[in-house]
Write a protein that holds these residues in place. Structure first.
Motif, PDB file in Angstrom:
ATOM      1  N   ARG A  68      16.398 -36.785  31.278  1.00  0.00           N
ATOM      2  CA  ARG A  68      16.553 -35.925  30.791  1.00  0.00           C
ATOM      3  C   ARG A  68      15.708 -34.746  31.312  1.00  0.00           C
ATOM      4  O   ARG A  68      14.623 -34.587  31.899  1.00  0.00           O
ATOM      5  CB  ARG A  68      16.867 -36.076  29.779  1.00  0.00           C
ATOM      6  CG  ARG A  68      15.379 -35.971  28.685  1.00  0.00           C
ATOM      7  CD  ARG A  68      15.292 -37.128  27.639  1.00  0.00           C
ATOM      8  NE  ARG A  68      14.774 -37.306  27.273  1.00  0.00           N
ATOM      9  CZ  ARG A  68      13.923 -36.230  26.157  1.00  0.00           C
ATOM     10  NH1 ARG A  68      13.659 -35.286  26.026  1.00  0.00           N
ATOM     11  NH2 ARG A  68      12.775 -37.371  25.774  1.00  0.00           N
ATOM     12  N   PRO A  69      16.517 -33.636  31.138  1.00  0.00           N
ATOM     13  CA  PRO A  69      15.190 -32.607  31.003  1.00  0.00           C
ATOM     14  C   PRO A  69      14.851 -32.093  30.322  1.00  0.00           C
ATOM     15  O   PRO A  69      15.247 -31.917  28.440  1.00  0.00           O
ATOM     16  CB  PRO A  69      16.565 -30.904  31.753  1.00  0.00           C
ATOM     17  CG  PRO A  69      18.078 -31.064  31.073  1.00  0.00           C
ATOM     18  CD  PRO A  69      17.487 -33.020  31.207  1.00  0.00           C
ATOM     19  N   LEU A  70      13.729 -32.403  30.030  1.00  0.00           N
ATOM     20  CA  LEU A  70      11.911 -32.433  29.137  1.00  0.00           C
ATOM     21  C   LEU A  70      12.186 -30.159  28.500  1.00  0.00           C
ATOM     22  O   LEU A  70      12.970 -29.425  29.252  1.00  0.00           O
ATOM     23  CB  LEU A  70      11.264 -32.676  29.262  1.00  0.00           C
ATOM     24  CG  LEU A  70      10.839 -33.778  29.927  1.00  0.00           C
ATOM     25  CD1 LEU A  70       9.294 -33.706  30.597  1.00  0.00           C
ATOM     26  CD2 LEU A  70      10.926 -34.484  28.869  1.00  0.00           C
ATOM     27  N   LEU A  71      12.620 -30.309  27.034  1.00  0.00           N
ATOM     28  CA  LEU A  71      12.042 -28.718  26.619  1.00  0.00           C
ATOM     29  C   LEU A  71      11.186 -28.328  27.291  1.00  0.00           C
ATOM     30  O   LEU A  71      11.394 -26.680  28.048  1.00  0.00           O
ATOM     31  CB  LEU A  71      11.796 -28.843  25.012  1.00  0.00           C
ATOM     32  CG  LEU A  71      13.095 -28.744  24.133  1.00  0.00           C
ATOM     33  CD1 LEU A  71      12.735 -28.516  22.853  1.00  0.00           C
ATOM     34  CD2 LEU A  71      13.937 -28.341  24.678  1.00  0.00           C
ATOM     35  N   THR A  72       9.747 -29.013  27.473  1.00  0.00           N
ATOM     36  CA  THR A  72       8.732 -28.150  28.265  1.00  0.00           C
ATOM     37  C   THR A  72       9.043 -27.659  29.916  1.00  0.00           C
ATOM     38  O   THR A  72       8.868 -26.092  29.636  1.00  0.00           O
ATOM     39  CB  THR A  72       7.056 -28.896  28.244  1.00  0.00           C
ATOM     40  OG1 THR A  72       7.962 -30.093  29.117  1.00  0.00           O
ATOM     41  CG2 THR A  72       7.341 -28.941  27.096  1.00  0.00           C
ATOM     42  N   LEU A  79      13.567 -28.834  11.020  1.00  0.00           N
ATOM     43  CA  LEU A  79      13.174 -29.472  12.195  1.00  0.00           C
ATOM     44  C   LEU A  79      11.544 -30.757  11.952  1.00  0.00           C
ATOM     45  O   LEU A  79      11.130 -30.038  11.822  1.00  0.00           O
ATOM     46  CB  LEU A  79      12.666 -28.901  13.355  1.00  0.00           C
ATOM     47  CG  LEU A  79      13.674 -28.544  14.644  1.00  0.00           C
ATOM     48  CD1 LEU A  79      13.603 -27.780  15.751  1.00  0.00           C
ATOM     49  CD2 LEU A  79      14.269 -29.469  14.801  1.00  0.00           C
ATOM     50  N   GLY A  80      12.103 -31.861  11.506  1.00  0.00           N
ATOM     51  CA  GLY A  80      11.108 -32.526  11.225  1.00  0.00           C
ATOM     52  C   GLY A  80      10.954 -33.429  12.167  1.00  0.00           C
ATOM     53  O   GLY A  80      11.389 -33.573  13.337  1.00  0.00           O
ATOM     54  N   GLY A  81      10.374 -34.613  11.112  1.00  0.00           N
ATOM     55  CA  GLY A  81      10.010 -35.772  12.269  1.00  0.00           C
ATOM     56  C   GLY A  81       9.267 -36.153  13.518  1.00  0.00           C
ATOM     57  O   GLY A  81       8.826 -34.431  14.164  1.00  0.00           O
ATOM     58  N   GLU A 123       9.083 -33.378  19.091  1.00  0.00           N
ATOM     59  CA  GLU A 123       8.983 -32.953  20.164  1.00  0.00           C
ATOM     60  C   GLU A 123       8.993 -31.403  20.879  1.00  0.00           C
ATOM     61  O   GLU A 123       8.688 -30.539  21.509  1.00  0.00           O
ATOM     62  CB  GLU A 123       9.923 -33.233  21.028  1.00  0.00           C
ATOM     63  CG  GLU A 123      11.126 -33.114  21.844  1.00  0.00           C
ATOM     64  CD  GLU A 123      12.218 -34.352  22.757  1.00  0.00           C
ATOM     65  OE1 GLU A 123      11.814 -35.462  21.526  1.00  0.00           O
ATOM     66  OE2 GLU A 123      12.797 -33.516  23.731  1.00  0.00           O
ATOM     67  N   VAL A 124       9.649 -30.030  19.595  1.00  0.00           N
ATOM     68  CA  VAL A 124      10.138 -29.104  19.630  1.00  0.00           C
ATOM     69  C   VAL A 124       9.120 -28.283  19.529  1.00  0.00           C
ATOM     70  O   VAL A 124       8.454 -27.312  20.399  1.00  0.00           O
ATOM     71  CB  VAL A 124      10.946 -28.879  18.599  1.00  0.00           C
ATOM     72  CG1 VAL A 124      11.465 -27.168  18.323  1.00  0.00           C
ATOM     73  CG2 VAL A 124      12.153 -29.289  19.506  1.00  0.00           C
TER      74      VAL A 124
END
Ligand code: ATP
Ligand code: MG
Length: 218
Positions: A130-134, A161-163, A168-169
């Motif tokens: 999967r494409p990574l956010l970075t 946006l937790g956990g 990740e984000v």
């Protein structure tokens, strides 16, 4: 419609925000400001309206991600919301052929499955490739540099946006902040304590990064 409860998107509809509009415009236009936080302790103070109106009026290309739409707090939910945000982005810039074709070409070329049909973008998140956010941010940065724009990525309702999804984000945002000069972020949300913890908690990926802050009706 007599009473429209949606966020305002045009300056003519936005009242009493001259100063905030000016300050946010300044931050968006300043190449050294990479991270902007728009927050408010109270709900319905016009945060989203201020952001959308300012970006529309400045004509700055932006991707708007509303974290409230991440219904399942799992990665799939985030990728669905990102897919929708990117589709909306392409549709918004459809009149700007050069910008549009550069972004479509870039998205179609991202490793690990980004599909583009017309203006519909879908990010494949299931597989291990999967494409990574970075990676997505890096591609955004490159294509923005090529087209000669600075892309703004808005993360609205960021307190949700937790956990592990949050980690990740925020890690990807921290990486972009450190290395990618052609994208900047506007992070917005209601709950001050939670938003603070994104920046002042030493465990947080964004710890210690400088940001400009705005508090509408604060
Ligand atoms: N300065 C303003 N001028 C005109 N309408 C406004 C202004 N500020 C807020 N509103 C209206 O108030 C409502 C809430 O605005 P908006 O959604 O932008 O606020 P918010 O702070 O993002 O709210 P939330 O906390 O729910 O995300 C909307 O209907 C919006 O159109
Ligand atoms: Mg809002």
């Amino acid at each position: 419609m007599l009473f429209d409860t949606r966020p305002k998107v045009r300056r003519a509809d936005l009242f009493d925000f001259e100063e905030e509009f000016g300050r946010l415009s300044g931050f968006v236009g300043d190449s050294l400001t990479r991270l902007i936080v728009v927050r408010g302790g109270l709900r319905r103070t016009g945060k989203t309206s201020l952001i959308l109106t300012t970006l529309n009026e400045l004509g700055v290309p932006y991707v708007f991600v509303d974290v409230r739409e991440v219904i399942r707090s799992r990665r799939g939910g985030l990728y669905e919301v990102l897919s929708r945000a990117l589709s909306e982005f392409l549709r918004r810039y459809s009149p700007y052929k050069a910008l549009l074709s550069s972004f479509i070409k870039m998205l179609s070329g991202v490793r690990g499955g980004v599909r583009v049909h017309g203006f519909e973008v879908s990010l494949n998140w299931g597989g291990k490739d999967r494409p990574l956010l970075t990676e997505l941010f890096r591609e955004f940065d490159e294509v923005s540099a090529g087209v000669g724009v600075r892309l703004v990525i808005v993360i609205d309702e960021a307190q949700r946006l937790g956990g592990s999804l949050g980690v990740e984000v925020w890690s990807a945002v921290a990486h972009a902040y450190d290395f990618l000069g052609n994208i900047k972020f506007i992070i917005s949300g209601s709950e001050m304590g939670v938003l603070n913890s994104i920046f002042s908690n030493p465990e947080s990926p964004l710890f210690g990064r400088a940001y400009a802050r705005l508090l509408p009706r604060g």
